[in-house]
Every structure is written in C-alpha cells, then in structure tokens.
Design a protein around this motif. Structure first.
Motif: not given
Length: 339
Positions: A12, A14, A30, A35, A39-40, A50
């Motif tokens: 995980t 962000d 992400a 984020g 990262a996405k 989240d």
C-alpha cells in the motif's frame, strides 16, 4: 525476499516514493483520496475510500471465492466420475446401459448446472478466513479434493448399479428399470451437492437458509425431476414411468447415505479429505507458541525479594520496571540504555 519464497505480497502507498514498491509487488494498492497520480498509475488497485477495512473485506471475499471454486470442482468431478464409472462398469460386466442418452443429457445440463452454480455464491465460512495465506504454487485440485470426489463417485456408482441390477431381474431393460436408476442417481447427486457446500462442516452444521441461491437451485431441480417422472409428455421423451411412494422412500433412504459418507470423512478422516486440516494444525501451533511466549514474558517480569514480596518502583523514563529487594535495586529488561 517474500516473493522469492513464493508468497503473494501486497503493498500500500500514496506517495511518489512508493511507486517502485507498488509496481514490484504482486498487488499494489494506492490510496484513492490522498494518493498521488504517480502512485495510482503504478498500483493495480486504487482504494476509493482510503479505508484499510476495505482491503480486509476484499481478502475475505477472495478467499471465499477460491474455496467455493474448490467445492464446485468437488461436486462436478464426483458427478462426472460417477456417471463415467457407472457406464464403464456396466459395459465391462456385459450389462445394458443403466441410463439412456436423454437421461444422461438431463443430468449433465439441468441437474448439475443450477446446484453447481449456486455453490459459487456460498457465504464465506468463518474458518476459511482464518486459513493461512496460500502460495502461488498451491494447486486448486488437491489430493484431499480428489479423495472426496472419488469416494463420493464410488458410493453413487455403487448405489445406482445396485438399484439397476436389482430391477433388472429378467435381463430386459424396461422403463421402470431406467426410471429407478435415473431417480437414484439424481437423488444421490442432490445430496452430494448439499454436502459439497463446505469442505469442513457436516451437513447438519450448515444452515439450509444461508444460501438462498442454493435453495432455489435445489427447488428447481426437484420440480424438474418430478416433471420428468410424472408428466406424460416428458415421460415419452425421457422414457420414464411413474413411481410409487414406496419406491421414492427407498430411493431417498439409499441416496441419503451420501451424507453419512460425508460426515465420516469430515469427522474422522480430516487428514485425508480436508484441505484446511494442515491450516488448523498450524493455527494450534501458533496459539501454543504465543501462549509459551506470554508465559515467558510473565516469568521474566517477576522479581521476588527475600521476604517473598515484590515492591514495584518506576524508572526515570517511566517505562522500565525496577524492583526493590532489601535495599538493592534490580532491573528486568532486555534493552536498557540509561536510568
């Protein structure tokens, strides 16, 4: 290191600095709200809320789907093995075919279809969520699954051929002979479907109302089977005839032995027939180790004075336990820097 050992790794993140780890992990997650775009793009899954609880629910759903696939395969393989073995044994011993082509087609398409599909939406068992993570090399079709499928198929084949040989007294196949055989095989199939709802719990431990889809599928199969046996237009198509109430009771009593076999497997032969048997042993070992560790910590934290009484004082940091013993101070801690 974990991936080299065959483990599935989820990461995980962000931030921009998490992009490399998200890309290298098997499953990169992400944050959707906080984020960054980098990262996405690097992640496989974007968590919209989240909330880490969502990840837990997703893992539970994935475990449930995987184990439901195994239950589905156990049911389908046992039915296919039973039908194939029944025809093969009848051919080897020079007996006529116990079922005609239309009856075999009905079993494969109508009787196996709805119950098998409903097994895929079986609610997740609480014991399944406690199973340790599986490796990528773990097969779907395991030795325990094949053992369950083969043993169920052997019993279904035996019961069906027993009824067929009993009805075939004059050596000539009649509509009653095939109808009794057909009904026995279908009933065994339905009882087997109920037993395959769980790989660990017995049939009396499973709530019949926990899976509405399974109830609808079973109801559809039962109504369809009775229509084939008692509806005249379908009797002409499937070459069947009406059965008496005593015949139906005999068939139900014989076919219900599939549930007895399933109970014996799950109660006394778990090491051979259960996929989660090793997982339960590992859980017990972990609990035992945690208990030993807690007891050792309790023993390490004890300091007894000459009079048998313990006096507790606090250290300067307020974290390290200090005990007084006749004017002398003893400290029990593993990492002590200053007092």
């Amino acid at each position: 290191a974990l991936q080299q050992r065959g483990e599935i790794v989820a990461m995980t993140g962000d931030g921009v600095n998490d992009a490399t780890a998200l890309k290298a992990a098997d499953i990169g997650v992400a944050m959707g709200k906080g984020g960054t775009d980098v990262a996405k793009e690097a992640a496989d899954v974007v968590l919209a809320d989240d909330n880490f609880t969502t990840i837990t629910n997703a893992v539970a759903e994935g475990k449930g789907i995987f184990f439901n696939i195994r239950n589905f395969l156990a049911f389908q393989l046992s039915t296919s093995f039973a039908a194939l073995a029944m025809e093969s044994v009848a051919t080897v011993f020079g007996l006529p075919s116990p079922l005609n082509a239309m009856q075999i087609l009905w079993i494969n398409i109508i009787m196996d279809g709805p119950p098998a599909q409903s097994l895929g939406v079986e609610p997740v068992d609480a014991a399944v969520l406690k199973e340790p993570p599986r490796k990528t090399s773990d097969p779907i079709v395991t030795r325990a699954l094949l053992t369950r499928a083969v043993s169920s198929a052997a019993l279904i084949m035996f019961l069906t051929l027993t009824v067929f040989s009993h009805e075939l007294d004059d050596g000539h196949v009649t509509r009653r002979d095939t109808t009794m055989t057909f009904m026995t095989f279908v009933n065994c199939d339905l009882f087997n479907a109920y037993a395959c709802r769980s790989s660990d719990r017995c049939f009396y431990e499973i709530s019949p109302f926990s899976n509405p889809s399974f109830l609808w599928a079973m109801g559809f199969s039962v109504v369809g089977q009775f229509a084939v046996i008692y509806f005249p237009p379908l009797q002409a198509v499937f070459q069947t005839e009406s059965l008496s109430l005593s015949d139906l009771l005999l068939i139900v009593c014989l076919s219900s032995s599939v549930l007895f076999l399933d109970t014996v497997r799950k109660k006394f032969l778990q090491q051979y027939c259960s996929d989660s048997w090793k997982g339960s042993i590992l859980r017990k070992l972990r609990k035992k180790k945690r208990g030993v560790y807690k007891n050792s910590k309790k023993r390490d934290g004890k300091a007894t004075g000459s009079s048998g009484r313990r006096k507790h004082c606090s250290s300067k940091s307020g974290k390290t336990p200090v005990f007084e013993n006749g004017g002398k101070t003893s400290i029990r801690a593993r990492n002590v820097t200053t007092l």
